[in-house]
Design an enzyme around this catalytic site. Sequence first.
Site, PDB file in Angstrom:
ATOM      1  N   LYS A 117       0.829  -1.215   0.097  1.00  0.00           N
ATOM      2  CA  LYS A 117      -0.001   0.387   0.135  1.00  0.00           C
ATOM      3  C   LYS A 117       1.222   0.953   0.121  1.00  0.00           C
ATOM      4  CE  LYS A 117      -4.007   2.008   2.772  1.00  0.00           C
ATOM      5  NZ  LYS A 117      -4.402   1.552   4.097  1.00  0.00           N
ATOM      6  N   SER A 223      -9.489   1.465   2.885  1.00  0.00           N
ATOM      7  CA  SER A 223      -8.427   2.095   2.349  1.00  0.00           C
ATOM      8  C   SER A 223      -7.801   1.376   1.815  1.00  0.00           C
ATOM      9  CB  SER A 223      -7.857   3.170   3.290  1.00  0.00           C
ATOM     10  OG  SER A 223      -6.849   2.900   4.093  1.00  0.00           O
ATOM     11  N   SER A 247     -10.040  -0.799   7.416  1.00  0.00           N
ATOM     12  CA  SER A 247      -9.096  -0.556   5.937  1.00  0.00           C
ATOM     13  C   SER A 247      -8.421  -1.513   5.483  1.00  0.00           C
ATOM     14  CB  SER A 247      -7.743   0.755   6.120  1.00  0.00           C
ATOM     15  OG  SER A 247      -8.736   1.945   6.230  1.00  0.00           O
TER      16      SER A 247
END
Length: 345
Positions: A117, A223, A247
């Site tokens: 990420k 996310s 997330s």
Amino acid sequence: MKRFLLPLSVFLLAAVIVFPSSARKRQQHQGNTFELIEATIDDIQDAFASHLLSPHQLVSLYLARIAAFDSAGPHLNSYMFVNSNAVAAARDLEADDVRSGHDHHNQPLWGIPIIVKDNNDTFDMPTTAGSVALGGSVPPDDAFLVKRLRKAGAIILGKGSLTEFANFLTNGMPSGYSSQLRFELGGTAANSTLGFGFDAYDPRPDPRAGFNDGRPALTPGGSSSGPGIAVSANLAAVGIGTETSGSILSPASANLLVGIKPTVGLVSRDGIVPITADQDTAGPLARTVTDAAKVLGVIAGFDPQDPATAPCLKPGNCFSNYTQFLDKHALRGARIAVPIFSYWT
């Protein structure tokens, strides 16, 4: 339901490789082909051991799929940045392998391509948290967990897209949306915003009236949307997400993956764009529980830069091998309920 796949005859040889005759006997239980689609860490490492596949060949296969499905085709937009040095890193790994006498005892993720990420620092790629405000900012060093991944032999295939700033700085931000410019293979910023990430199971824009901004019909979750999309669509073997509240679990659910949100302090927060210290943590996104457990064992442990990890100094609190706790009969007799609901109501 199958993940979104397009016929791609030009990459046919990149998807299926025939075992040489010398390796067939050793790999007889797996047949005579290696299937990139849904390949697990064990599948990949078996192919390496049989000399059917090398890390740089595997990286090339994933890059071909990224070019076909992420940068083009359905434009899944799971990658914020694709590592242009990934093939070279894989070749370096192979050269080190020869020098070490093929000893992977301390490298449980040797040759495994992974997406991280884009709020985790990487010294060789930008870290933008999905925001145009950070531009092409390149940190001076790796996040602690990225260092651990590289030391374990993993190849950082690229940086995963995410809900901008991990969905912290604005209300109503759609999951998986980023204002950051798209980075093309090679590191050049394009003139277009990355925008929305799309779930591999349904990469359509939302067709409903009033939702004409390009958002996906089926949420990719957030996310940590990019790593979730990429692992689900076979654009990386495994991924790293981060979570403050949902997330990792959200994209794992949306993309039919296994996600683990570790207890705060099990995985160092050093080098990760923060939200709140008492909730932030990083964890794996994978296709199987076994793969997730293997990645967790690599990234867990004490980091002197993060005092929350101090309990890992006490034996029995943190482990380098979480597969020892897996039980294939753990759900025997369990009853699984599936709720019925509609995304359209």
